[in-house]
Design a protein around this motif. Structure first.
Motif, PDB file in Angstrom:
ATOM      1  N   ALA A   1       0.143   3.774  -8.478  1.00 21.43           N
ATOM      2  CA  ALA A   1       0.998   4.318  -7.463  1.00 21.43           C
ATOM      3  C   ALA A   1       2.227   4.822  -7.966  1.00 21.43           C
ATOM      4  O   ALA A   1       2.738   5.857  -7.511  1.00 21.43           O
ATOM      5  CB  ALA A   1       0.907   3.282  -6.195  1.00 21.43           C
TER       6      ALA A   1
ATOM      7  N   THR B   1       4.074   6.797  -5.129  1.00 23.89           N
ATOM      8  CA  THR B   1       3.793   6.383  -3.720  1.00 23.89           C
ATOM      9  C   THR B   1       4.355   4.939  -3.432  1.00 23.89           C
ATOM     10  O   THR B   1       3.730   4.243  -4.326  1.00 23.89           O
ATOM     11  CB  THR B   1       2.388   6.697  -3.356  1.00 23.89           C
ATOM     12  OG1 THR B   1       1.706   6.263  -3.962  1.00 23.89           O
ATOM     13  CG2 THR B   1       2.245   8.284  -3.198  1.00 23.89           C
TER      14      THR B   1
ATOM     15  N   LYS C   1       1.458  -0.470   2.554  1.00 21.66           N
ATOM     16  CA  LYS C   1       0.216   0.492   2.723  1.00 21.66           C
ATOM     17  C   LYS C   1      -1.201  -0.283   3.238  1.00 21.66           C
ATOM     18  O   LYS C   1      -1.099  -1.709   3.292  1.00 21.66           O
ATOM     19  CB  LYS C   1      -0.094   1.027   1.584  1.00 21.66           C
ATOM     20  CG  LYS C   1       1.100   2.343   0.986  1.00 21.66           C
ATOM     21  CD  LYS C   1       1.186   3.364   2.079  1.00 21.66           C
ATOM     22  CE  LYS C   1       2.215   4.332   1.770  1.00 21.66           C
ATOM     23  NZ  LYS C   1       2.083   5.187   0.458  1.00 21.66           N
ATOM     24  N   THR C   2      -2.058   0.338   3.189  1.00 19.60           N
ATOM     25  CA  THR C   2      -3.562  -0.205   3.561  1.00 19.60           C
ATOM     26  C   THR C   2      -4.561  -0.285   2.408  1.00 19.60           C
ATOM     27  O   THR C   2      -4.672   0.630   1.631  1.00 19.60           O
ATOM     28  CB  THR C   2      -4.167   0.376   4.797  1.00 19.60           C
ATOM     29  OG1 THR C   2      -3.304   0.609   5.937  1.00 19.60           O
ATOM     30  CG2 THR C   2      -5.446   0.079   4.986  1.00 19.60           C
TER      31      THR C   2
ATOM     32  N   ASP D   1      -5.337   3.359   1.924  1.00 16.22           N
ATOM     33  CA  ASP D   1      -4.558   4.240   0.985  1.00 16.22           C
ATOM     34  C   ASP D   1      -4.744   4.115  -0.277  1.00 16.22           C
ATOM     35  O   ASP D   1      -4.591   4.707  -1.428  1.00 16.22           O
ATOM     36  CB  ASP D   1      -2.978   3.936   1.191  1.00 16.22           C
ATOM     37  CG  ASP D   1      -2.570   4.193   2.555  1.00 16.22           C
ATOM     38  OD1 ASP D   1      -2.722   5.288   2.990  1.00 16.22           O
ATOM     39  OD2 ASP D   1      -2.075   3.172   3.407  1.00 16.22           O
TER      40      ASP D   1
ATOM     41  N   LYS E   1      -9.189   9.031   2.006  1.00 16.80           N
ATOM     42  CA  LYS E   1      -7.618   9.666   2.670  1.00 16.80           C
ATOM     43  C   LYS E   1      -7.307  10.802   1.542  1.00 16.80           C
ATOM     44  O   LYS E   1      -7.313  10.309   0.483  1.00 16.80           O
ATOM     45  CB  LYS E   1      -6.623   8.951   3.092  1.00 16.80           C
ATOM     46  CG  LYS E   1      -6.752   8.375   4.466  1.00 16.80           C
ATOM     47  CD  LYS E   1      -5.930   7.191   4.638  1.00 16.80           C
ATOM     48  CE  LYS E   1      -4.411   7.415   4.909  1.00 16.80           C
ATOM     49  NZ  LYS E   1      -3.821   6.129   5.383  1.00 16.80           N
TER      50      LYS E   1
ATOM     51  N   ALA F   1      -5.303   9.447  -1.633  1.00 20.86           N
ATOM     52  CA  ALA F   1      -5.622   7.872  -1.849  1.00 20.86           C
ATOM     53  C   ALA F   1      -5.945   7.691  -3.097  1.00 20.86           C
ATOM     54  O   ALA F   1      -6.168   8.480  -3.871  1.00 20.86           O
ATOM     55  CB  ALA F   1      -6.761   7.506  -0.905  1.00 20.86           C
TER      56      ALA F   1
END
Ligand SMILES: NC(=O)C1=CN([C@@H]2O[C@H](COP(=O)(O)OP(=O)(O)OC[C@H]3O[C@@H](n4cnc5c(N)ncnc54)[C@H](OP(=O)(O)O)[C@@H]3O)[C@@H](O)[C@H]2O)C=CC1
Ligand SMILES: O=CC(=O)O
Length: 327
Positions: A115, A141, A146-147, A202, A227, A230
């Protein structure tokens, strides 16, 4: 009669000495393939095996007429023909639990590095290319908040989810695991169908074992349902993923980035696109590779083989129906 053990991975001096007190030990820690003559020779005498990562086939077992037990220095056991071992009355043991937290640390390391583009940006400095402030084109990111979508929520999956929920305030989704009401309460985790998870997560993190059901569980279809933007992380087994489809998804931007500790073929063949893609963090299967944890795994295997060859219940048998049938 003193039983013979073939040890084909490194043990500490103390572990080796303790086995040698009670068993005759053939020590071949550098074995790379089960075809090696010294390995085959020792196998033909062995009552027990201690090691990891070799593909053990039924044909190989034909050359091991005395074999009673195998203590794998791993939790995964996809390289063993379990039904065939059971049919022959050979007990297989593994090393669950002792590696869970270390492997979860590695899983989270992959999440963070991917990330935040940590490896790519560290390389910038190593190559002398940090010459001005980092711009938007090199931003990463966020991970916190986040998920996180867990594919499998067993020991290691739960330990990664715990890091995410309790340390980083992440929302936890899971699939490909039986309902986990306690984790749902503890972490607020939600159990969804695969496609629902892919649409919401994510970061998707694979922790399932390799089995007939999970082989190529992830392919072009699954990547296309993730997504946009992702991240995909695999700390389970390489063959759970269709690697060609993953490379394609990384190349065409369907998949933003991947963090990988496991591959279809290991070591990763020279020239694999995965070794040079900027949006891939690839590690050489180091999930459990710390001094403390590898030592604990080796100790578990030593304890398992000793108990099994003494006719007692090992600490972590895989095919324990053999023990039930014996009693
Ligand atoms: N990269 C590395 O160095 C390491 C990789 N591993 C890999 O991680 C895997 C998971 O380890 P661990 O968490 O201890 O294992 P667990 O058995 O505790 O967890 C496995 C999870 O996968 C789920 N699952 C989904 N489909 C299947 C299936 N077909 N067969 C079995 N389980 C399934 C299980 O569901 P349910 O909850 O319903 O049982 C469970 O949630 C290992 O098998 C190994 O392949 C392990 C250690 C280090
Ligand atoms: O991949 C490692 C294991 O223990 O399984």
């Amino acid at each position: 009669m003193t039983k013979r053990i073939l040890v084909f991975r490194e043990l500490s001096d103390e572990q080796l000495a303790s086995l040698r007190q009670d068993f005759s030990v053939d020590y071949l820690p550098d074995t790379q393939s089960a075809d090696e003559p010294a390995f085959i020779e020792a196998l033909s005498q062995a009552h027990g095996l201690v090691g990891s990562s070799l593909m053990i086939t039924p044909e190989l077992l034909d050359q091991a007429p005395n074999l009673e037990a195998i203590a794998s220095i791993s939790v995964g056991y996809d390289n063993y023909p379990v039904d065939e071992l059971t049919r022959r009355g050979i007990l297989l043991c593994n090393t669950p639990d002792v590696l869970t937290e270390t492997t979860a640390d590695t899983g989270f390391l992959l999440i963070m590095c991917t990330a935040r583009r940590a490896i790519e940006l560290a390389e910038l400095i190593k190559q002398g290319n940090w010459t001005s402030n980092i711009g938007r084109n090199l931003f990463g990111t966020d991970v916190h908040g986040k998920t996180l979508g867990m594919i499998g929520l067993g020991r290691i999956g739960a330990a990664i989810a715990r890091r995410g929920a309790l340390g980083f305030g992440m929302n936890i989704l899971y699939t490909k695991a039986s309902p986990k009401p306690e984790l749902e309460r503890e972490l607020g985790a939600r159990r969804l169908e695969m496609d629902e998870l892919l649409a919401e997560a994510d970061i998707v993190c694979v922790t399932v074992p390799l089995t007939a059901e999970t082989e190529k569980l992830f392919g072009a279809r699954e990547f296309s349902r993730m997504k946009p933007g992702a991240i995909f992380v695999n700390i389970g087994r390489g063959k759970v993923v269709d690697e060609a489809a993953m490379i394609q998804a990384l190349e065409d931007g369907t998949l933003h980035a991947a963090g990988l500790d496991v591959f279809e073929q290991e070591p990763l063949p020279a020239g694999s696109p995965l070794s040079s893609m900027k949006n891939v963090v690839a590690l050489p299967h180091i999930g459990s590779a710390t001094h403390e944890t590898r030592n604990a795994m080796a100790q578990r295997a030593v304890d398992n083989i000793r108990l099994a060859l003494d006719g007692k219940r090992p600490l972590s048998p895989v095919n324990d129906q053999i023990l039930l049938e014996r009693n």
